[in-house]
Design a protein around this motif. Structure first.
Motif, PDB file in Angstrom:
ATOM      1  N   UNK A  28       0.795  -1.230   0.000  1.00 46.26           N
ATOM      2  CA  UNK A  28       0.000   0.000   0.000  1.00 46.26           C
ATOM      3  C   UNK A  28       0.835   1.291   0.000  1.00 46.26           C
ATOM      4  N   UNK A  29       1.817   1.442   0.909  1.00 41.89           N
ATOM      5  CA  UNK A  29       2.547   2.713   0.946  1.00 41.89           C
ATOM      6  C   UNK A  29       3.292   2.999  -0.359  1.00 41.89           C
ATOM      7  N   UNK A  30       3.700   1.938  -1.076  1.00 45.54           N
ATOM      8  CA  UNK A  30       4.441   2.150  -2.324  1.00 45.54           C
ATOM      9  C   UNK A  30       3.479   2.518  -3.449  1.00 45.54           C
ATOM     10  N   UNK A  31       2.320   1.840  -3.462  1.00 41.54           N
ATOM     11  CA  UNK A  31       1.380   2.055  -4.562  1.00 41.54           C
ATOM     12  C   UNK A  31       0.662   3.393  -4.427  1.00 41.54           C
ATOM     13  N   UNK A  32       0.243   3.717  -3.205  1.00 47.57           N
ATOM     14  CA  UNK A  32      -0.559   4.930  -3.018  1.00 47.57           C
ATOM     15  C   UNK A  32       0.290   6.173  -3.236  1.00 47.57           C
ATOM     16  N   UNK A  33      -0.209   7.114  -4.040  1.00 45.37           N
ATOM     17  CA  UNK A  33       0.570   8.330  -4.298  1.00 45.37           C
ATOM     18  C   UNK A  33       0.643   9.250  -3.075  1.00 45.37           C
ATOM     19  N   UNK A  34      -0.360   9.216  -2.215  1.00 48.27           N
ATOM     20  CA  UNK A  34      -0.363  10.097  -1.043  1.00 48.27           C
ATOM     21  C   UNK A  34      -0.569   9.275   0.212  1.00 48.27           C
ATOM     22  N   UNK A  35      -0.350   9.887   1.384  1.00 50.91           N
ATOM     23  CA  UNK A  35      -0.587   9.219   2.651  1.00 50.91           C
ATOM     24  C   UNK A  35      -2.073   9.048   2.907  1.00 50.91           C
ATOM     25  N   UNK A  36      -2.423   8.157   3.841  1.00 48.97           N
ATOM     26  CA  UNK A  36      -3.855   7.852   3.998  1.00 48.97           C
ATOM     27  C   UNK A  36      -4.620   8.982   4.677  1.00 48.97           C
ATOM     28  N   UNK A  37      -3.926   9.858   5.462  1.00 48.61           N
ATOM     29  CA  UNK A  37      -4.638  10.949   6.122  1.00 48.61           C
ATOM     30  C   UNK A  37      -4.158  12.308   5.603  1.00 48.61           C
ATOM     31  N   UNK A  38      -3.466  12.299   4.465  1.00 51.27           N
ATOM     32  CA  UNK A  38      -2.867  13.523   3.934  1.00 51.27           C
ATOM     33  C   UNK A  38      -3.924  14.355   3.217  1.00 51.27           C
ATOM     34  N   UNK A  39      -4.102  15.636   3.660  1.00 55.83           N
ATOM     35  CA  UNK A  39      -5.063  16.511   2.994  1.00 55.83           C
ATOM     36  C   UNK A  39      -4.336  17.221   1.864  1.00 55.83           C
ATOM     37  N   UNK A  40      -4.808  17.050   0.622  1.00 56.95           N
ATOM     38  CA  UNK A  40      -4.054  17.616  -0.492  1.00 56.95           C
ATOM     39  C   UNK A  40      -4.892  18.527  -1.371  1.00 56.95           C
ATOM     40  N   UNK A  63     -12.786  15.615   3.119  1.00 56.26           N
ATOM     41  CA  UNK A  63     -11.786  16.456   3.787  1.00 56.26           C
ATOM     42  C   UNK A  63     -10.671  16.859   2.835  1.00 56.26           C
ATOM     43  N   UNK A  64     -10.791  16.426   1.570  1.00 57.07           N
ATOM     44  CA  UNK A  64      -9.764  16.786   0.600  1.00 57.07           C
ATOM     45  C   UNK A  64      -8.610  15.798   0.563  1.00 57.07           C
ATOM     46  N   UNK A  65      -8.859  14.539   1.005  1.00 61.00           N
ATOM     47  CA  UNK A  65      -7.821  13.520   0.919  1.00 61.00           C
ATOM     48  C   UNK A  65      -7.988  12.733  -0.379  1.00 61.00           C
ATOM     49  N   UNK A  66      -6.862  12.225  -0.919  1.00 63.60           N
ATOM     50  CA  UNK A  66      -6.929  11.506  -2.197  1.00 63.60           C
ATOM     51  C   UNK A  66      -7.690  10.187  -2.028  1.00 63.60           C
ATOM     52  N   UNK A  67      -8.771  10.052  -2.771  1.00 61.71           N
ATOM     53  CA  UNK A  67      -9.642   8.884  -2.614  1.00 61.71           C
ATOM     54  C   UNK A  67      -8.939   7.595  -3.023  1.00 61.71           C
ATOM     55  N   UNK A  68      -8.163   7.678  -4.107  1.00 62.39           N
ATOM     56  CA  UNK A  68      -7.475   6.477  -4.591  1.00 62.39           C
ATOM     57  C   UNK A  68      -6.498   5.948  -3.533  1.00 62.39           C
ATOM     58  N   UNK A  69      -5.720   6.862  -2.948  1.00 59.59           N
ATOM     59  CA  UNK A  69      -4.768   6.441  -1.915  1.00 59.59           C
ATOM     60  C   UNK A  69      -5.486   5.792  -0.740  1.00 59.59           C
ATOM     61  N   UNK A  70      -6.601   6.409  -0.376  1.00 59.59           N
ATOM     62  CA  UNK A  70      -7.345   5.858   0.749  1.00 59.59           C
ATOM     63  C   UNK A  70      -7.936   4.491   0.422  1.00 59.59           C
ATOM     64  N   UNK A  71      -8.344   4.300  -0.841  1.00 62.85           N
ATOM     65  CA  UNK A  71      -8.836   2.982  -1.270  1.00 62.85           C
ATOM     66  C   UNK A  71      -7.734   1.938  -1.097  1.00 62.85           C
ATOM     67  N   UNK A  72      -6.512   2.280  -1.547  1.00 65.85           N
ATOM     68  CA  UNK A  72      -5.397   1.333  -1.462  1.00 65.85           C
ATOM     69  C   UNK A  72      -5.088   1.012  -0.003  1.00 65.85           C
ATOM     70  N   UNK A  73      -5.057   2.042   0.839  1.00 62.67           N
ATOM     71  CA  UNK A  73      -4.794   1.787   2.261  1.00 62.67           C
ATOM     72  C   UNK A  73      -5.944   1.010   2.894  1.00 62.67           C
ATOM     73  N   UNK A  74      -7.143   1.273   2.392  1.00 67.45           N
ATOM     74  CA  UNK A  74      -8.307   0.547   2.907  1.00 67.45           C
ATOM     75  C   UNK A  74      -8.153  -0.954   2.731  1.00 67.45           C
ATOM     76  N   UNK A  75      -7.531  -1.360   1.619  1.00 64.43           N
ATOM     77  CA  UNK A  75      -7.310  -2.783   1.374  1.00 64.43           C
ATOM     78  C   UNK A  75      -6.527  -3.376   2.526  1.00 64.43           C
TER      79      UNK A  75
END
Lengths: 319, 353, 550
Positions: free
Chosen positions: B110-122, B140-152
């Motif tokens: 997850x950390x390698x694939x996701x472009x942003x951190x899971x709680x990072x507001x961008x 809250x303005x966090x990257x949805x894709x990154x959060x999806x990956x971390x969600x896994x």
């Protein structure tokens, strides 16, 4: 018949005991709280006087067993105490909401049961064909999807993109006409129908296939009985028990699976209330909701067992 | 009527005729039923519904192709024994395996694939998708894709832990109950009856309201609620093994409980138990997702699919598809596991249908 | 002959049937021919998996789900069944060709009364009206010597016993007076004393109505009573066909000869050691119960070293329960089990390792007696490791020695798993496991009844050799009198949990003896085609029903 009556009574007794054990479980689970209810409700800022007053008000100074018996006696008469948050009687809060949930479950059941059983039988008769395989994939997909996924997909396509039905079902029972009621609650009902039909179809299919593999069905076919007569005369009289079982289990599922659907559609049912109360830690309401859900669940399972006993020819005509 | 509609029906009817001509009965039935369904749907829903069908068919073909390619790939890569089994597997099963593998990779890396951190507001709240954000931003303005990956990692991880815990608890008790019989068996069976007579979601809500919500409590509660199912199955499976004469022979030899379970019973119960693990995972996973959706599961800011659906649900009323991604991710994994389990059950039972 | 052609009823040529397994069709019947004339009874015989039932059903133009008729022709009374429509074929079933299934209890629909199921076909085919059909059913019940023929049909299937149900099913097959009846192992699930009644009833009724029949069974002695001609099948192929007399006297093929081989093995009877020799095992006044149901009462007998005691009786007689009491699986409610004169704790859980080691068991079904997931060396090695503490090289040489003892080559079988072995080999592994504990007493529970004659004889010889070499005492549980004749020294006859009679073998096989022993001995079918007739004459035909209920 005396034999059957005995078995049924035994089963009823067992259900009653289970319910009693569960009521104990539900009541004493709250006792697991660090400290007691008063501390949990008032939080860390509570003063000693506040705590004392609250304990007095809730009768917490009495031993747990006494409070349990009082609670149980109240529950039997339909009195579940007073809500910690709204200070209203729990029974008054729950009553209309439970009725609303029952309405939704019945609405879904009336559509789902006949459809599912018919489709299940058809698929069982067409087993190993393309339709059977397609149905297998579809039902598996439907079972695997969380209720809120199906719910939101329906909202997106049937309410937002094609505004056929309202997206929210926050109806007020006093204010709406019959037709409007059915119309407004169509989407939540449909969501539940989709899940339950899939479950029921698979179970019906499995039990019918199981039935058709019995030697007496082969014997009927070897007597030259036409196919429709084999189903109607030889399979059906033995199919009641499994079908009753399937229906009861899925009704039980409807009653509990309703929680998520109610939240998605903001439907004023008991599930929504339970979730709210859990968030607010309103224990009397949580306990009452859990007891009602458990009782319904047990009752339906009981109905399935009793139905199976009553339709079993071996028990109906004892030696 | 336009060229699309004409082409659509021409293709379907042409293909049906071809299938009928080459007496491919299954294909013909499928295509022709689709034609008939299209007539009805087309009249009711117009051209757009035909587009939907076309897209669905395209997606289905894509899935089928992926599953087929993955099956061939596995058949080459795996050792002979496993490759033989994989070759007879239905496409649904290999599709399931493919999905499970993808999720596993997403979760582990997850950390390698996701472009942003899971709680990072961008970005701003609900910012639309752009070249930086594949699926846009959440409330809250966090990257949805990154959060999806971390969600896994988070959602599946918790479900997996809870399942394993439930499994160890239930299977161990089931094996001991089946082997020992007597009062232990009676006692455990009664306890299980009671736990199972409360609907699992309701039970979970009751316990969560009392014990509060954190990941550890969640895992323990779910394990306790779902272990009875495992107990019942294990007891039934082991019960079929325990009546065998070789168990009687071992008992009469004077063997202890642990030897009986480890050497004689367990090796003969593995197939159904593995399948049950898959099924159990599906139940647990759906329960975890459901609780999170109700706001009572994994707590923010941890990325989790259930709570993501809840947080972004308002977007639905604007016709946005975004909240469906996490919900779809849940559904897809459950479907995948179910497909694989279905195949395994079919193999182990040897029954048709 | 023109006459013969007119009588022709069923002509099957090059019949091929395929079964669906592992996603493909495999041929399970490979081109079988069969010719049957009116009123003729043909026996189809073979082990399980020989394709007997499949062929029997194919004669009705019927294939079970997952099977299909893939080639050949089936001509019934001039009608080609493989090409006619399904509805025409269905019109034959029940009216002109009827079927009697193995398990009557499972093949009657539990939801309907017996007589309603009986009259279904005649009403459907408009042969008889309901009342006539019921009258006719009662008459058939009477002819089949069912008790209360006027009343029994109005009961539900689960209210009637197995043997009566099987006769009711034969009556049902007769309802439309068919030209051909397929009997699919109709007596396999029954006890010997019940079997004889059903056999007699079936034979009578087939003769009375001059019905042709195909009688499917794996029991040679049974088919010898019933059939005019016998066809032997092996793995979906025909081995040979001849009329019963010829087939029994001079079979041509090796496989048939092996089936027919009468037990040639017989060893001299030993008598009890004199003086004050202590029995290896003695059962003294044992009572036992499952829950509240009493299953054994006052059972006593002794087994001496180097001797074989055969315990015979029907199912439910308590033979296996006695074995469970001796091993301690079922603690007796009263009475004692002594080994070498020492009182054993009633439950195996309280016995010492040494006490457990001395008594070992060999089971009927080698399939369920050996753990399929454990290697042969571990199955045999475990008792040696457990009791004697052998490890490493010592353990390996002990396992090799045991494999040698049971005549299996150690290097070849050491690392195999049970499912890779044949039935006889598995049974030998079971024996080796018992021997590994170096016991003094072995219980053999129907050890040969699941095996072919030749293989069974090999096992009996092996057991006899081991007994001589190791001075073992055997308790031999069996229902097969041929086995008793060949290997027993003493015989114990049991019925409903009690010992009816006991004594040295030669006394037991010479009259006079207890009426039940008499009934049991005379009910076991023998290979002589006239056996049934002779027994019935001896008993007096009318007494059959009574004799069985004694």
């Amino acid at each position: 018949m005396g034999d059957v009556l005995g078995i049924v009574l035994k089963r009823l007794g067992l259900g009653l005991i289970t319910l009693l054990v569960i009521s104990i479980l539900i009541f004493f689970a709250v006792e697991l709280l660090p400290g007691d209810i008063a501390e949990a409700v008032l939080g860390q800022g509570a003063t000693a006087e506040n705590l004392k007053a609250m304990r007095e008000q809730m009768g917490l100074n009495e031993p747990a067993i006494v409070r349990y018996l009082e609670w149980l006696w109240g529950a039997v008469r339909g009195d579940f105490g007073v809500s910690l948050i709204s200070q209203r009687s729990v029974a008054d809060t729950i009553g209309p909401r439970f009725a609303a949930t029952l309405f939704l479950a019945c609405y879904a059941a009336v559509i789902a049961v006949p459809v599912a059983i018919t489709l299940g039988i058809i698929v069982a008769l067409l087993r190993d064909s393309v339709f059977d395989r397609v149905a297998n994939v579809l039902t598996l997909t439907s079972i695997s999807s969380p209720e809120f996924f199906l719910g939101y997909v329906l909202v997106l396509y049937l309410a937002v993109k094609n505004p056929l039905f309202p997206a929210l079902a926050n109806v007020n029972f006093q204010d709406v006409g019959t037709f409007e009621l059915y119309y407004k609650t169509f989407l939540p009902a449909l969501t539940m129908v989709l899940v339950v039909v899939a479950h029921m179809m698979r179970m019906t299919r499995a039990s019918i296939i199981n039935l058709l593999a019995s030697p007496y069905i082969e014997m009927a076919r070897l007597k030259g009985t036409p196919a429709w007569k084999v189903i109607v005369k030889h399979a059906l009289p033995n199919a009641w028990a499994p079908i009753i079982n399937v229906v009861a289990l899925n009704l039980a599922y409807l009653i509990t699976g309703v929680v998520l659907v109610e939240v998605v559609f903001v439907y004023p049912g008991i599930g929504q209330l339970l979730v709210d109360s859990v968030t607010k830690r309103d224990f009397p309401v949580v306990q009452a909701c859990c007891l009602i859900f458990a009782a319904t669940f047990i009752l339906l399972n009981l109905a399935a067992d009793v139905g199976a006993i009553l339709t079993n020819p071996r028990l109906r005509h004892p030696k | 009527m336009n060229y699309f509609v004409i082409g659509y029906y021409a293709l379907l009817i042409g293909a049906s005729c071809l299938a009928a001509y080459y007496s491919a009965r299954t294909v013909f039935l499928l295509l022709f039923s689709l034609t008939l369904v299209s007539f009805i749907v087309g009249i009711v829903g117009g051209e757009s519904s035909l587009w939907t069908i076309t897209i669905c068919a395209g997606l289905l073909a894509l899935f089928g192709g992926t599953a087929f390619a993955f099956r061939e790939f596995l058949a080459i890569v795996l050792p002979t024994e496993a490759s033989k089994a994989i070759k007879t597997a239905p496409l649904t099963a290999t599709f399931g395996l493919f999905v499970i593998m993808t999720y596993a990779i997403a979760g582990i890396f997850a950390p390698i694939i996701a472009p942003y951190g899971e709680a990072e507001v961008i970005a701003g709240a609900f910012a639309p998708a752009d070249e930086h954000m594949l699926l846009g931003a959440d409330q809250l303005g966090r990257d949805l894709f990154s959060r999806l990956v971390f969600g896994a990692r988070n959602t599946v991880g918790i479900a997996l832990l809870a399942t394993t815990f439930a499994f160890v608890l239930g299977a161990l008790a089931g094996l001991i109950a089946a082997t020992l019989g007597g009062w232990f068996d009676q006692l455990m069976s009664r306890v299980v009856d009671v736990i199972m007579s409360v609907p699992s979601l309701i039970f979970a809500l009751l316990l969560l309201s009392i014990l509060g919500t954190n990941a550890f409590v969640l895992i323990v509660i779910i394990a306790v609620i779902y272990s009875p199912r495992v107990f019942r199955l294990t007891r039934a499976v082991a019960g079929n093994v325990v009546v065998m004469d070789y168990i009687e022979a071992a008992r009469l030899r004077g063997e202890g409980l642990w030897y009986l379970i480890r050497r004689e019973i367990l090796p003969n119960s593995t197939a159904p138990l593995i399948a049950e693990f898959g099924l159990e995972f599906c139940f647990v996973f759906l329960l975890v997702a459901g609780l999170s959706f109700l706001g009572l599961g994994i707590q923010p800011p941890t990325a989790d699919w259930g709570s993501m659906v809840r947080e972004n649900a308002t977007l639905i009323s604007f016709g946005e598809i975004t909240p469906l991604f996490p919900a779809g991710a849940i559904a897809l994994l459950t479907v995948a596991v179910n497909f694989v389990v279905d195949w395994m059950l079919f193999r182990s039972s040897g029954l048709k249908g | 002959m023109a006459d013969e052609k007119k009588d022709l009823l069923l002509k099957i040529r090059d019949l091929r049937i395929e079964g669906y397994s592992d996603e493909k069709w495999l041929e399970i019947v490979h081109g079988v021919d069969l010719t049957l004339h009116k009123g003729e009874v043909m026996g189809l015989i073979g082990e399980s998996g020989a394709g007997k039932s499949t062929i029997g059903l194919a004669a009705m133009g019927f294939a079970r789900d997952g099977c299909r008729i893939s080639g050949g022709s089936i001509e019934f009374d001039g009608m080609e069944l493989t090409t006619t429509s399904e509805s025409d074929r269905r019109a034959l079933r029940g009216s002109r060709i009827a079927y009697v299934a193995q398990s009557a209890a499972a093949s009657f629909n539990p939801a309907h009364k017996i007589i309603d199921q009986h009259t279904e076909a005649p009403i459907h085919y408009r042969i008889r009206k309901r009342l006539e059909a019921q009258e006719d059913a009662m008459e058939l019940y009477e002819r089949l010597r069912l008790p209360n023929p006027q009343e029994i049909g109005f009961r539900y299937p689960h209210q009637v016993s197995g043997g009566q149900l099987q006769r009711a099913m034969t009556a049902m097959a007769m309802a439309c007076r068919p030209d051909l009846i397929i009997f699919d192992e109709p007596t396999t699930a029954l006890d010997v004393t019940t079997q004889i009644e059903v056999l007699a009833a079936i034979r009578d009724i087939v003769e009375q109505f001059n019905t042709a029949a195909i009688y499917i069974t794996h029991d040679l002695a049974v088919v010898a009573q019933m059939a005019d001609t016998i066809k032997v099948l092996l793995k979906g192929n025909e081995v040979e066909e001849a009329d019963t007399e010829t087939m029994l006297k001079s079979p041509k093929e090796d496989y048939t000869k092996s089936l027919w081989a009468v037990r040639s093995f017989k060893r001299p009877q030993k008598s009890r050691p004199g003086g004050d020799a202590v029995p290896v095992v003695s059962v003294e006044n044992v009572d036992a119960a499952y829950g509240d149901t009493k299953v054994l009462s006052n059972v006593s007998f002794d087994v001496y070293a180097g001797m074989t005691v055969a315990v015979v009786g029907e199912s439910g007689s308590g033979k296996s329960t006695t074995a469970r009491c001796i091993t301690g699986l079922l603690p007796p409610t009263s009475g004692k089990i002594l080994m070498n004169g020492v009182d054993m704790p009633p439950s195996y859980k309280d016995r010492t390792k040494e006490e457990l080691r001395k008594a070992q068991m060999i089971y009927q079904m080698a399939d369920t007696a050996l753990n399929p997931k454990v290697r042969i060396c571990d199955i045999i090695g475990r008792p040696a490791q457990f009791y004697m503490g052998l490890r490493g090289a010592a353990l390996k040489s002990r396992v090799d020695e045991l494999l040698d003892l049971i005549e299996l080559e150690p290097s070849k079988y050491y690392n195999r798993y049970p499912p890779e072995l044949s039935g006889g080999q598995k049974q030998r592994i079971g024996i080796a496991r018992a021997l590994a504990a170096d016991p003094t007493f072995i219980i053999c529970d129907e050890v040969t009844s699941a095996l072919d004659q030749l293989v069974a004889e090999g096992i009996l010889k092996l057991l006899d050799r081991l007994q001589k070499e190791l001075n073992l005492a055997y308790m031999f549980i069996t229902h097969d009198l041929a086995t008793v004749r060949s290997i027993a020294d003493e015989v114990v006859v049991m019925k409903q949990g009690e010992v009816v009679e006991a004594g040295p073998k030669n006394e037991m096989f010479t009259p006079p003896h207890h009426p039940y022993t008499d009934l049991l001995l005379s009910s076991v079918p023998e290979m002589d085609p006239n056996w049934l007739t002779t027994v019935l004459e001896e008993r007096g035909v009318d007494n059959i029903g009574e004799a069985a209920t004694v």
